[in-house]
Design an enzyme around this catalytic site. Sequence first.
Site, PDB file in Angstrom:
ATOM      1  N   ASN A 155       0.842  -1.197   0.000  1.00 46.05           N
ATOM      2  CA  ASN A 155       0.000   0.000   0.000  1.00 46.05           C
ATOM      3  C   ASN A 155       0.888   1.263   0.000  1.00 46.05           C
ATOM      4  OD1 ASN A 155      -1.591   2.188   0.879  1.00 46.05           O
ATOM      5  ND2 ASN A 155      -3.051   0.822   1.876  1.00 46.05           N
ATOM      6  N   LYS A 170       0.178   4.088   2.615  1.00 45.41           N
ATOM      7  CA  LYS A 170       0.755   3.807   3.934  1.00 45.41           C
ATOM      8  C   LYS A 170       2.239   4.138   3.920  1.00 45.41           C
ATOM      9  CE  LYS A 170      -1.473  -0.342   5.787  1.00 45.41           C
ATOM     10  NZ  LYS A 170      -1.087  -1.703   6.201  1.00 45.41           N
ATOM     11  N   ASP A 198      -0.364  -3.843  10.285  1.00 47.15           N
ATOM     12  CA  ASP A 198      -1.722  -4.267   9.989  1.00 47.15           C
ATOM     13  C   ASP A 198      -2.665  -3.263  10.627  1.00 47.15           C
ATOM     14  OD1 ASP A 198      -2.874  -6.420   8.428  1.00 47.15           O
ATOM     15  OD2 ASP A 198      -4.161  -6.615  10.184  1.00 47.15           O
ATOM     16  N   PHE A 239      -6.561   7.749   1.929  1.00 47.75           N
ATOM     17  CA  PHE A 239      -6.975   6.538   1.217  1.00 47.75           C
ATOM     18  C   PHE A 239      -7.999   5.779   2.068  1.00 47.75           C
ATOM     19  CE2 PHE A 239      -4.781   3.233   3.703  1.00 47.75           C
ATOM     20  CZ  PHE A 239      -3.930   4.007   4.466  1.00 47.75           C
ATOM     21  N   PHE A 290     -10.707   4.284   4.201  1.00 46.93           N
ATOM     22  CA  PHE A 290     -11.862   4.837   4.906  1.00 46.93           C
ATOM     23  C   PHE A 290     -11.661   6.293   5.341  1.00 46.93           C
ATOM     24  CE2 PHE A 290     -11.802   0.210   5.710  1.00 46.93           C
ATOM     25  CZ  PHE A 290     -13.042  -0.137   5.202  1.00 46.93           C
ATOM     26  N   ASP A 291     -10.557   6.905   4.959  1.00 43.93           N
ATOM     27  CA  ASP A 291     -10.287   8.292   5.381  1.00 43.93           C
ATOM     28  C   ASP A 291     -11.443   9.255   5.091  1.00 43.93           C
ATOM     29  OD1 ASP A 291      -7.855   7.766   6.529  1.00 43.93           O
ATOM     30  OD2 ASP A 291      -6.650   8.411   4.815  1.00 43.93           O
ATOM     31  N   LYS A 311      -2.547  14.305   9.627  1.00 41.84           N
ATOM     32  CA  LYS A 311      -3.025  12.944   9.905  1.00 41.84           C
ATOM     33  C   LYS A 311      -1.978  12.186  10.727  1.00 41.84           C
ATOM     34  CE  LYS A 311      -4.429   8.546   7.865  1.00 41.84           C
ATOM     35  NZ  LYS A 311      -4.583   7.686   6.698  1.00 41.84           N
ATOM     36  N   HIS A 368      -3.650   6.565  14.190  1.00 41.28           N
ATOM     37  CA  HIS A 368      -3.254   5.240  14.681  1.00 41.28           C
ATOM     38  C   HIS A 368      -1.843   4.883  14.202  1.00 41.28           C
ATOM     39  CE1 HIS A 368      -4.997   5.208  10.760  1.00 41.28           C
ATOM     40  NE2 HIS A 368      -4.831   3.926  10.543  1.00 41.28           N
ATOM     41  N   ARG A 369      -1.610   5.070  12.890  1.00 39.15           N
ATOM     42  CA  ARG A 369      -0.306   4.706  12.300  1.00 39.15           C
ATOM     43  C   ARG A 369       0.793   5.623  12.831  1.00 39.15           C
ATOM     44  NH1 ARG A 369      -2.071   4.626   7.658  1.00 39.15           N
ATOM     45  NH2 ARG A 369      -2.570   2.433   7.878  1.00 39.15           N
TER      46      ARG A 369
END
Length: 196
Positions: A14, A17, A73, A151, A153-154, A175, A180-181
């Site tokens: 991805n 990401k 993940d 990307f 569900f953003d 962001k 989370h990331r």
Amino acid sequence: MEDRKSSVYFVTGNSHKFEEVQQLFDKELKMITLKQLDLNPLEIQADTLQEVAKYKLESLKNRISEGSYFIEDAGFFIDSPLNGFPGVYSSYIFKTIGNEGILNLIKPFEESKAHFASVVALFFEPLDKAYFFEGIVNGTVSSEIKGSQGFGFDPIFVPNEIPDKTFAQITRDQKNKISHRGKALKQLIEFIKKRT
Ligand code: ITT
């Protein structure tokens, strides 16, 4: 010859990401070069992101002969009214019903609660074990699809920290500060800093 100590691989297919993580490395870990490896690791169907991440990392063991590497993940959890769905099924649900399908599912309900979660699993040479880092961000589901950045569900996730915008209406940098990331990666970066 390249000094492999200064490189770390992020194994992901991805590129969105990867770009988010690349930005964090550029800002906070300049002495390490981040490289993307698209190896399509094994993704088992399990009840938790942690389990998926553990197996995903293990499946790479004999495929990367040297160097440090990590995988991530992530999942989107609609705590109310969907009791955490799609969660570990996020990829499949995104591919099948997408954001529009999600909005249709929750349309009859006035309020929602949701979160994104990220589990990062790292193999860091020469330490012969896996290290895990986790992050979550809480928010709600937007009543409509909004924004064109990011990307997945953003465009339907509204973080509590910025309650008038979806993740797709803020910059990558914004962001990363609350996501989370971003939270999981900051821990990974601290871990690597202490050991290099
Ligand atoms: P990998 O190659 O790294 O596994 P992936 O796209 O398969 O990439 P995940 O399994 O971690 O990613 O994520 C599951 C789904 O959740 C993914 O398809 C996205 O649609 C969504 N997702 C994950 N992180 C997201 C984020 O930060 N914003 C929006 N959607 C996200």
